[in-house]
Design a protein around this motif. Structure first.
Motif, mmCIF file in Angstrom:
data_model
loop_
_atom_site.group_PDB
_atom_site.id
_atom_site.type_symbol
_atom_site.label_atom_id
_atom_site.label_comp_id
_atom_site.label_asym_id
_atom_site.label_seq_id
_atom_site.Cartn_x
_atom_site.Cartn_y
_atom_site.Cartn_z
ATOM 1 N N MET A 1 0.660 -1.435 -0.090
ATOM 2 C CA MET A 1 -0.034 0.395 0.460
ATOM 3 C C MET A 1 0.819 0.541 -0.417
ATOM 4 O O MET A 1 1.435 1.144 0.634
ATOM 5 C CB MET A 1 -1.162 0.181 1.529
ATOM 6 N N PRO A 2 0.114 1.949 -1.246
ATOM 7 C CA PRO A 2 1.121 3.224 -0.662
ATOM 8 C C PRO A 2 1.056 4.263 0.739
ATOM 9 O O PRO A 2 0.391 4.214 1.181
ATOM 10 C CB PRO A 2 0.602 4.667 -1.414
ATOM 11 N N ARG A 3 2.976 4.679 0.534
ATOM 12 C CA ARG A 3 3.073 5.375 1.887
ATOM 13 C C ARG A 3 2.468 7.259 1.492
ATOM 14 O O ARG A 3 3.306 7.193 0.759
ATOM 15 C CB ARG A 3 4.446 4.481 2.461
ATOM 16 N N PHE A 4 3.049 8.208 2.652
ATOM 17 C CA PHE A 4 3.035 9.412 2.516
ATOM 18 C C PHE A 4 3.219 10.227 4.176
ATOM 19 O O PHE A 4 2.439 9.522 4.747
ATOM 20 C CB PHE A 4 1.185 9.999 2.397
ATOM 21 N N VAL A 47 -2.753 2.355 10.005
ATOM 22 C CA VAL A 47 -2.178 2.549 9.429
ATOM 23 C C VAL A 47 -0.823 3.591 8.819
ATOM 24 O O VAL A 47 -0.617 4.229 8.200
ATOM 25 C CB VAL A 47 -3.396 3.430 7.887
ATOM 26 N N ILE A 48 -1.001 3.612 10.637
ATOM 27 C CA ILE A 48 0.061 4.481 10.649
ATOM 28 C C ILE A 48 1.212 4.206 11.201
ATOM 29 O O ILE A 48 1.942 2.903 12.031
ATOM 30 C CB ILE A 48 0.818 5.223 12.433
ATOM 31 N N LEU A 49 2.006 3.770 10.630
ATOM 32 C CA LEU A 49 3.688 3.444 9.830
ATOM 33 C C LEU A 49 4.920 3.447 10.605
ATOM 34 O O LEU A 49 5.434 3.081 11.284
ATOM 35 C CB LEU A 49 4.128 3.310 8.852
ATOM 36 N N VAL A 79 2.281 7.713 7.229
ATOM 37 C CA VAL A 79 0.958 6.368 6.739
ATOM 38 C C VAL A 79 0.699 6.065 5.968
ATOM 39 O O VAL A 79 1.209 6.444 4.580
ATOM 40 C CB VAL A 79 -0.654 7.533 7.130
ATOM 41 N N GLU A 80 -0.653 4.790 5.647
ATOM 42 C CA GLU A 80 -0.027 4.565 4.169
ATOM 43 C C GLU A 80 -2.028 4.352 3.748
ATOM 44 O O GLU A 80 -2.313 4.199 4.820
ATOM 45 C CB GLU A 80 0.090 2.609 4.781
ATOM 46 N N MET A 108 1.947 13.821 1.362
ATOM 47 C CA MET A 108 2.603 14.237 0.570
ATOM 48 C C MET A 108 2.936 12.260 -0.115
ATOM 49 O O MET A 108 3.979 11.396 0.779
ATOM 50 C CB MET A 108 3.831 14.809 0.471
ATOM 51 N N PRO A 109 3.142 11.626 -1.174
ATOM 52 C CA PRO A 109 3.490 10.110 -1.490
ATOM 53 C C PRO A 109 5.031 9.968 -1.181
ATOM 54 O O PRO A 109 5.735 10.877 -1.666
ATOM 55 C CB PRO A 109 3.019 10.205 -2.881
#
Length: 112
Positions: A1-4, A47-49, A79-80, A108-109
């Protein structure tokens, strides 16, 4: 999953105005906002990495050397989410902008 990268921003004048409030008013805002912040993190824990943190004064390094700098950055977390809009929606009710004098949260991605 994308990270931001989610960057908390705050205008210096808003922070200064908060610090000029009587201590009892600052404490009341903290007493309201800190539990809400903790609850927000708990709701979004999956969702918090990286919980990141709040940051202080900026020191800039450039070709001319090292100097003090001024920007609106005051914290971050990672986050993701499916996409940038989904990541942004996580922050709509965040206490940084609903209780504290935060200006916004920039999303921002991470790119490869």
């Amino acid at each position: 999953m994308p990270r931001f990268l989610a960057v908390y921003t705050m205008k210096h004048e808003d922070f200064d105005a908060f610090r000029r409030l009587p201590k009892v008013e600052q404490d009341a805002i903290d007493a309201k906002g800190v539990p809400q912040w903790m609850a927000w993190e708990e709701r979004n824990a999956a969702v918090i990495l990286d919980r990141g943190g709040m940051v202080g004064k900026t020191t800039r390094v450039n070709k001319d050397g090292i100097s003090e700098a001024c920007n609106a950055l005051c914290g971050y977390l990672v986050v993701e989410a499916e996409n940038a809009e989904a990541a942004a929606r996580l922050f709509l009710d965040h206490p940084h902008i609903t209780v504290f004098p935060g200006d916004g949260v920039d999303i921002m991605p991470f790119v490869t």
